[in-house]
Design a protein around this motif. Structure first.
Motif, mmCIF file in Angstrom:
data_model
loop_
_atom_site.group_PDB
_atom_site.id
_atom_site.type_symbol
_atom_site.label_atom_id
_atom_site.label_comp_id
_atom_site.label_asym_id
_atom_site.label_seq_id
_atom_site.Cartn_x
_atom_site.Cartn_y
_atom_site.Cartn_z
ATOM 1 N N LYS A 191 -27.352 -37.469 -11.399
ATOM 2 C CA LYS A 191 -27.344 -37.412 -12.864
ATOM 3 C C LYS A 191 -25.954 -37.624 -13.449
ATOM 4 N N ARG A 192 -24.923 -37.585 -12.607
ATOM 5 C CA ARG A 192 -23.552 -37.697 -13.100
ATOM 6 C C ARG A 192 -22.835 -38.949 -12.610
ATOM 7 N N LEU A 193 -23.518 -39.759 -11.826
ATOM 8 C CA LEU A 193 -22.924 -40.980 -11.282
ATOM 9 C C LEU A 193 -23.795 -42.182 -11.616
ATOM 10 N N PRO A 194 -23.196 -43.373 -11.686
ATOM 11 C CA PRO A 194 -24.016 -44.583 -11.809
ATOM 12 C C PRO A 194 -24.955 -44.694 -10.604
ATOM 13 N N LEU A 195 -26.193 -45.120 -10.835
ATOM 14 C CA LEU A 195 -27.147 -45.267 -9.733
ATOM 15 C C LEU A 195 -26.825 -46.553 -8.981
ATOM 16 N N ASN A 196 -25.876 -46.431 -8.056
ATOM 17 C CA ASN A 196 -25.346 -47.588 -7.343
ATOM 18 C C ASN A 196 -25.300 -47.270 -5.855
ATOM 19 N N ALA A 197 -26.036 -48.023 -5.054
ATOM 20 C CA ALA A 197 -26.136 -47.733 -3.627
ATOM 21 C C ALA A 197 -24.780 -47.834 -2.930
ATOM 22 N N SER A 198 -23.973 -48.820 -3.290
ATOM 23 C CA SER A 198 -22.658 -48.971 -2.643
ATOM 24 C C SER A 198 -21.762 -47.772 -2.933
ATOM 25 N N LEU A 199 -21.805 -47.283 -4.170
ATOM 26 C CA LEU A 199 -21.032 -46.103 -4.538
ATOM 27 C C LEU A 199 -21.513 -44.882 -3.760
ATOM 28 N N PHE A 200 -22.826 -44.674 -3.696
ATOM 29 C CA PHE A 200 -23.372 -43.526 -2.984
ATOM 30 C C PHE A 200 -23.033 -43.589 -1.495
ATOM 31 N N ASN A 201 -23.088 -44.797 -0.941
ATOM 32 C CA ASN A 201 -22.745 -45.010 0.466
ATOM 33 C C ASN A 201 -21.315 -44.543 0.732
ATOM 34 N N GLU A 202 -20.389 -45.086 -0.031
ATOM 35 C CA GLU A 202 -18.974 -44.764 0.193
ATOM 36 C C GLU A 202 -18.679 -43.300 -0.115
ATOM 37 N N TYR A 203 -19.271 -42.772 -1.173
ATOM 38 C CA TYR A 203 -19.001 -41.391 -1.583
ATOM 39 C C TYR A 203 -19.425 -40.412 -0.491
ATOM 40 N N HIS A 204 -20.627 -40.596 0.020
ATOM 41 C CA HIS A 204 -21.097 -39.691 1.073
ATOM 42 C C HIS A 204 -20.201 -39.759 2.303
ATOM 43 N N ALA A 205 -19.823 -40.972 2.697
ATOM 44 C CA ALA A 205 -18.943 -41.127 3.860
ATOM 45 C C ALA A 205 -17.601 -40.436 3.636
ATOM 46 N N LEU A 206 -17.061 -40.528 2.437
ATOM 47 C CA LEU A 206 -15.783 -39.883 2.123
ATOM 48 C C LEU A 206 -15.910 -38.363 2.146
ATOM 49 N N ILE A 207 -17.040 -37.841 1.669
ATOM 50 C CA ILE A 207 -17.256 -36.394 1.716
ATOM 51 C C ILE A 207 -17.299 -35.913 3.164
ATOM 52 N N VAL A 208 -17.973 -36.652 4.019
ATOM 53 C CA VAL A 208 -18.024 -36.290 5.438
ATOM 54 C C VAL A 208 -16.615 -36.275 6.028
ATOM 55 N N ASN A 209 -15.812 -37.261 5.647
ATOM 56 C CA ASN A 209 -14.447 -37.352 6.175
ATOM 57 C C ASN A 209 -13.601 -36.158 5.744
ATOM 58 N N VAL A 210 -13.648 -35.823 4.461
ATOM 59 C CA VAL A 210 -12.843 -34.689 3.996
ATOM 60 C C VAL A 210 -13.372 -33.385 4.590
ATOM 61 N N GLY A 211 -14.683 -33.320 4.818
ATOM 62 C CA GLY A 211 -15.261 -32.135 5.440
ATOM 63 C C GLY A 211 -14.801 -31.957 6.869
ATOM 64 N N LYS A 212 -14.758 -33.037 7.612
ATOM 65 C CA LYS A 212 -14.338 -32.962 9.010
ATOM 66 C C LYS A 212 -12.840 -32.670 9.150
ATOM 67 N N LYS A 213 -12.042 -33.272 8.277
ATOM 68 C CA LYS A 213 -10.591 -33.160 8.429
ATOM 69 C C LYS A 213 -10.002 -31.913 7.788
ATOM 70 N N TYR A 214 -10.546 -31.501 6.656
ATOM 71 C CA TYR A 214 -9.907 -30.421 5.901
ATOM 72 C C TYR A 214 -10.843 -29.265 5.553
ATOM 73 N N CYS A 215 -12.058 -29.576 5.149
ATOM 74 C CA CYS A 215 -12.962 -28.516 4.683
ATOM 75 C C CYS A 215 -13.798 -28.001 5.853
ATOM 76 N N LYS A 216 -13.106 -27.502 6.856
ATOM 77 C CA LYS A 216 -13.747 -26.986 8.058
ATOM 78 C C LYS A 216 -14.196 -25.549 7.816
ATOM 79 N N THR A 217 -14.745 -24.929 8.863
ATOM 80 C CA THR A 217 -15.127 -23.521 8.744
ATOM 81 C C THR A 217 -13.929 -22.708 8.269
ATOM 82 N N LYS A 218 -12.765 -23.004 8.849
ATOM 83 C CA LYS A 218 -11.502 -22.448 8.354
ATOM 84 C C LYS A 218 -10.797 -23.576 7.615
ATOM 85 N N PRO A 219 -10.848 -23.595 6.290
ATOM 86 C CA PRO A 219 -10.367 -24.763 5.534
ATOM 87 C C PRO A 219 -8.849 -24.910 5.540
#
Length: 232
Positions: A191-219
């Motif tokens: 509801k807050r982003l353009p309905l764009n598959a390429s954007l959603f693709n990249e955004y999700h991948a970037l969230i996974v990356n920041v989660g793995k590198k920084y937002c760990k169990t111990k952030p």
């Protein structure tokens, strides 16, 4: 169960901050759309490294005497997955973990693909997206995250994929409640982003990356590219 947050929360600002930090992620790594689907099922409850091992095992250890070849022009042949007995498939994907269960889920998807669309992915993805999503959710073992991964990464359909990293990163910034449902979190993005598959693709991948590198169990908040973003 979305946390109270300003309706003007700028999800594109978060996206650009992550993109600047990490660059393009080139998701989903696969030789074909069908391989994306196989990977989406194999990655349930395991790491991508284990999926890669399972995919390599498939490609390296498939009996050459099989009447239906696994690979055609270097890509997975759906007919092979449809024909192979479940127990044989399970042995080949052992590295992915829960291999008997995942073999059953792969076979369930193959039955769906052949019963509904004659085995043709092109026909499947030509189906109206909403009804197709509902059909896929009825396939045994395919939950919302797997189905949306199939739709987004294999079908180029604009469905935002929510995973554990999405929930963790955005609940820690008090934008979603950690107990919010999958659909509530998905709606928050869609509801807050353009309905764009390429954007959603990249955004999700970037969230996974920041989660793995920084937002760990111990952030590691100090070095995270999202540090102090919401105080700016």
């Amino acid at each position: 169960m979305i946390n109270p947050s300003p309706p003007s929360v700028d999800l594109l600002k978060i996206y650009h901050r992550l993109y600047t930090a990490f660059g393009p992620q080139h998701w989903w790594p696969a030789a074909s759309r069908f391989e994306v689907i196989v990977g989406a099922i194999l990655t349930q409850n395991t790491s991508w490294k284990n999926v890669e091992k399972a995919l390599k095992s498939l490609k390296d250890n498939t009996p050459s005497t099989s009447q239906t070849p696994l690979l055609e022009n270097g890509e997975f042949n759906p007919k092979w997955f449809y024909d192979i007995p479940r127990n044989q498939l399970a042995r080949l994907i052992r590295a992915s973990g829960f291999y008997n269960l995942k073999a059953s889920r792969l076979k369930a998807f193959m039955t769906f693909l052949y019963d509904e669309y004659g085995g043709a992915l092109d026909r499947m993805f030509l189906d109206t997206t909403g009804p197709l999503r509902r059909k896929l959710l009825k396939v045994s073992g395919l939950g919302p995250e797997t189905v949306d991964s199939i739709l987004l990464y294999a079908g180029d359909k604009p469905y935002f994929v929510v995973d554990a990293y999405t929930r963790r990163v955005f609940s820690r910034h008090a934008l979603v409640n950690e107990k919010a449902s999958y659909s509530e979190i998905q709606d928050f993005f869609m509801k807050r982003l353009p309905l764009n598959a390429s954007l959603f693709n990249e955004y999700h991948a970037l969230i996974v990356n920041v989660g793995k590198k920084y937002c760990k169990t111990k952030p590691d908040c100090e070095r995270c590219p999202l540090a102090y973003l919401f105080n700016e």
